[in-house]
Write a protein that holds these residues in place. Structure first.
Motif, mmCIF file in Angstrom:
data_model
loop_
_atom_site.group_PDB
_atom_site.id
_atom_site.type_symbol
_atom_site.label_atom_id
_atom_site.label_comp_id
_atom_site.label_asym_id
_atom_site.label_seq_id
_atom_site.Cartn_x
_atom_site.Cartn_y
_atom_site.Cartn_z
ATOM 1 N N ASP A 218 -59.817 17.109 63.424
ATOM 2 C CA ASP A 218 -61.008 17.880 63.760
ATOM 3 C C ASP A 218 -60.627 19.347 63.586
ATOM 4 O O ASP A 218 -59.444 19.702 63.690
ATOM 5 C CB ASP A 218 -61.453 17.595 65.195
ATOM 6 C CG ASP A 218 -62.779 18.252 65.536
ATOM 7 O OD1 ASP A 218 -63.809 17.625 65.268
ATOM 8 O OD2 ASP A 218 -62.773 19.382 66.058
ATOM 9 N N GLU A 219 -61.603 20.185 63.339
ATOM 10 C CA GLU A 219 -61.309 21.584 63.018
ATOM 11 C C GLU A 219 -60.457 22.263 64.079
ATOM 12 O O GLU A 219 -59.567 23.049 63.773
ATOM 13 C CB GLU A 219 -62.609 22.362 62.810
ATOM 14 C CG GLU A 219 -62.383 23.802 62.363
ATOM 15 C CD GLU A 219 -63.680 24.534 62.090
ATOM 16 O OE1 GLU A 219 -63.624 25.724 61.701
ATOM 17 O OE2 GLU A 219 -64.757 23.920 62.273
ATOM 18 N N VAL B 290 -61.662 14.079 69.335
ATOM 19 C CA VAL B 290 -61.391 15.063 70.387
ATOM 20 C C VAL B 290 -61.749 14.492 71.749
ATOM 21 O O VAL B 290 -60.981 14.583 72.710
ATOM 22 C CB VAL B 290 -62.165 16.372 70.128
ATOM 23 C CG1 VAL B 290 -62.056 17.303 71.349
ATOM 24 C CG2 VAL B 290 -61.632 17.081 68.896
ATOM 25 N N GLY B 291 -62.891 13.865 71.840
ATOM 26 C CA GLY B 291 -63.342 13.328 73.116
ATOM 27 C C GLY B 291 -62.447 12.229 73.646
ATOM 28 O O GLY B 291 -62.069 12.236 74.826
ATOM 29 N N ILE B 292 -62.064 11.280 72.774
ATOM 30 C CA ILE B 292 -61.244 10.175 73.263
ATOM 31 C C ILE B 292 -59.825 10.641 73.576
ATOM 32 O O ILE B 292 -59.209 10.170 74.538
ATOM 33 C CB ILE B 292 -61.227 8.997 72.266
ATOM 34 C CG1 ILE B 292 -60.619 9.412 70.920
ATOM 35 C CG2 ILE B 292 -62.618 8.430 72.079
ATOM 36 C CD1 ILE B 292 -60.448 8.261 69.954
ATOM 37 N N THR B 293 -59.309 11.577 72.781
ATOM 38 C CA THR B 293 -57.960 12.074 73.060
ATOM 39 C C THR B 293 -57.937 12.854 74.361
ATOM 40 O O THR B 293 -57.020 12.699 75.186
ATOM 41 C CB THR B 293 -57.455 12.957 71.909
ATOM 42 O OG1 THR B 293 -57.492 12.215 70.690
ATOM 43 C CG2 THR B 293 -56.022 13.410 72.168
ATOM 44 N N HIS C 251 -49.929 11.660 70.146
ATOM 45 C CA HIS C 251 -51.015 11.496 69.192
ATOM 46 C C HIS C 251 -50.452 10.961 67.877
ATOM 47 O O HIS C 251 -49.509 11.512 67.307
ATOM 48 C CB HIS C 251 -51.727 12.828 68.933
ATOM 49 C CG HIS C 251 -52.701 12.756 67.801
ATOM 50 N ND1 HIS C 251 -52.630 13.566 66.699
ATOM 51 C CD2 HIS C 251 -53.761 11.920 67.598
ATOM 52 C CE1 HIS C 251 -53.600 13.262 65.866
ATOM 53 N NE2 HIS C 251 -54.300 12.273 66.376
ATOM 54 N N ILE C 252 -51.037 9.880 67.405
ATOM 55 C CA ILE C 252 -50.625 9.241 66.160
ATOM 56 C C ILE C 252 -51.765 9.323 65.156
ATOM 57 O O ILE C 252 -52.939 9.105 65.509
ATOM 58 C CB ILE C 252 -50.236 7.772 66.403
ATOM 59 C CG1 ILE C 252 -49.029 7.690 67.340
ATOM 60 C CG2 ILE C 252 -49.941 7.051 65.088
ATOM 61 C CD1 ILE C 252 -48.665 6.272 67.748
ATOM 62 N N TYR D 253 -53.920 6.469 68.691
ATOM 63 C CA TYR D 253 -54.287 6.659 67.292
ATOM 64 C C TYR D 253 -55.685 7.258 67.232
ATOM 65 O O TYR D 253 -56.664 6.654 67.671
ATOM 66 C CB TYR D 253 -54.265 5.310 66.571
ATOM 67 C CG TYR D 253 -54.549 5.375 65.092
ATOM 68 C CD1 TYR D 253 -53.592 5.849 64.198
ATOM 69 C CD2 TYR D 253 -55.762 4.913 64.577
ATOM 70 C CE1 TYR D 253 -53.838 5.883 62.839
ATOM 71 C CE2 TYR D 253 -56.013 4.944 63.219
ATOM 72 C CZ TYR D 253 -55.055 5.431 62.356
ATOM 73 O OH TYR D 253 -55.299 5.455 60.993
ATOM 74 N N ALA D 254 -55.768 8.475 66.716
ATOM 75 C CA ALA D 254 -57.049 9.172 66.590
ATOM 76 C C ALA D 254 -57.046 9.932 65.275
ATOM 77 O O ALA D 254 -56.207 10.803 65.050
ATOM 78 C CB ALA D 254 -57.267 10.132 67.761
ATOM 79 N N VAL D 255 -57.973 9.581 64.399
ATOM 80 C CA VAL D 255 -58.045 10.193 63.077
ATOM 81 C C VAL D 255 -59.459 10.675 62.815
ATOM 82 O O VAL D 255 -60.402 10.362 63.553
ATOM 83 C CB VAL D 255 -57.613 9.201 61.973
ATOM 84 C CG1 VAL D 255 -56.156 8.800 62.163
ATOM 85 C CG2 VAL D 255 -58.513 7.964 61.974
ATOM 86 N N SER D 256 -59.618 11.417 61.745
ATOM 87 C CA SER D 256 -60.926 11.926 61.375
ATOM 88 C C SER D 256 -61.888 10.782 61.091
ATOM 89 O O SER D 256 -61.519 9.785 60.468
ATOM 90 C CB SER D 256 -60.809 12.824 60.135
ATOM 91 O OG SER D 256 -62.090 13.198 59.663
ATOM 92 N N GLY D 257 -63.121 10.928 61.540
ATOM 93 C CA GLY D 257 -64.132 9.908 61.290
ATOM 94 C C GLY D 257 -65.087 10.297 60.186
ATOM 95 O O GLY D 257 -66.257 9.890 60.202
#
Length: 275
Positions: free
Chosen positions: A123-124, A95-98, A9-10, A38-42
């Protein structure tokens, strides 16, 4: 056994590079394919910002700059390590894509939540939701400190549960390369029935060519099992803890078992979690 596909996870946090370095080292060990996700807060896409188009456009442009910087950093790190790596930055809830992409990997490399680094927030319950939802083992890297070695001196937390058994099976490629493997059962002073299981686990590991010692550690007073395990990690100078992850979902929250919650909050070494 080996891990053939790794997913790291990046994000834009200060520990992202550390996770990538660990993942590249593991990819080198097993000649594995490494995917950087790459997954960051939206948060910039919240309704408030959508009603202010100028603000939303500015935030989106800044997010694109950060994404491109993360991509370049990851690809350069892979090139320097002599590894062919794959970059992914899919759109959608993190969360869903990861969780979806994690289901096609042998091992995930995630980061411990860091409340002192705003860029680390995705995400929390990001790590917990991915660990419980993906069905794949996750190596969680602490939010502080160097990771000079990984998997040379391994401590297994054993309580006879399905989750603990799953975690050990998931950790076999690492255990087979370890110099020292210990199995520890944390028990209260009036519990006399947890020791024999560790003997059986040691025998099972021996069938896989892994020589492991076993011990029991008494939990005294108000100290929880998680805190006791952290003390054992320190006493044994372990550089990896293998742990079954416990938890279940409610409508709006994730409820964790005490040991899992303690590790996510206070881990001092990488923890391989299986569920």
């Amino acid at each position: 056994m080996s891990y053939k596909t790794l997913l790291v996870h990046i994000d834009d946090s200060r520990r992202s590079d550390t996770r990538v370095a660990v993942a590249l080292d593991l990819a080198q060990r097993w000649d594995a394919h490494l995917i950087g996700l790459y997954a960051v807060s939206g948060d910039f896409d919240r309704p408030f910002f959508r009603t202010h188009e100028d603000i939303a456009a500015l935030l989106a442009a800044q997010a694109e700059v950060r994404r491109q910087r993360a991509r370049d950093t990851f690809l350069v790190a892979g090139e320097r390590a002599g590894r062919a790596v794959e970059w992914r930055a899919p759109a959608g809830p993190p969360v869903g894509i990861t969780t979806l992409h994690a289901r096609h990997a042998d091992l995930l490399v995630l980061g411990q939540p860091d409340p002192l680094d705003a860029a680390a927030y995705v995400d929390e319950h990001f790590v917990g939701d991915v660990v419980l939802g993906a069905g794949r083992p996750a190596l969680v890297i602490p939010r502080a400190g160097a990771v000079p070695t990984l998997g040379e001196n391994v401590l297994i937390a054993w309580d006879g549960s399905r989750e603990a058994s799953r975690a050990i099976a998931d950790a076999l490629p690492l255990l087979q390369r370890a110099r020292f493997v210990g199995i520890d059962v944390v028990k209260s002073t009036d519990d006399e029935n947890t020791g024999p299981g560790a003997i059986d686990v040691a025998a099972w590991l021996a069938a896989h060519g892994i020589r492991a010692s076993f011990s029991t550690t008494a939990r005294h007073g108000i100290a929880g099992a998680g805190a006791t395990l952290l003390n054992r990690v320190s006493d044994l100078h372990a550089d990896l803890l293998v742990l079954g992850a416990y938890g279940h979902s409610r409508v709006r929250e994730r409820v964790w078992g005490g040991v899992t919650r303690t590790m996510l909050e206070s881990m001092t070494v990488p923890v391989l979690m299986g569920h």
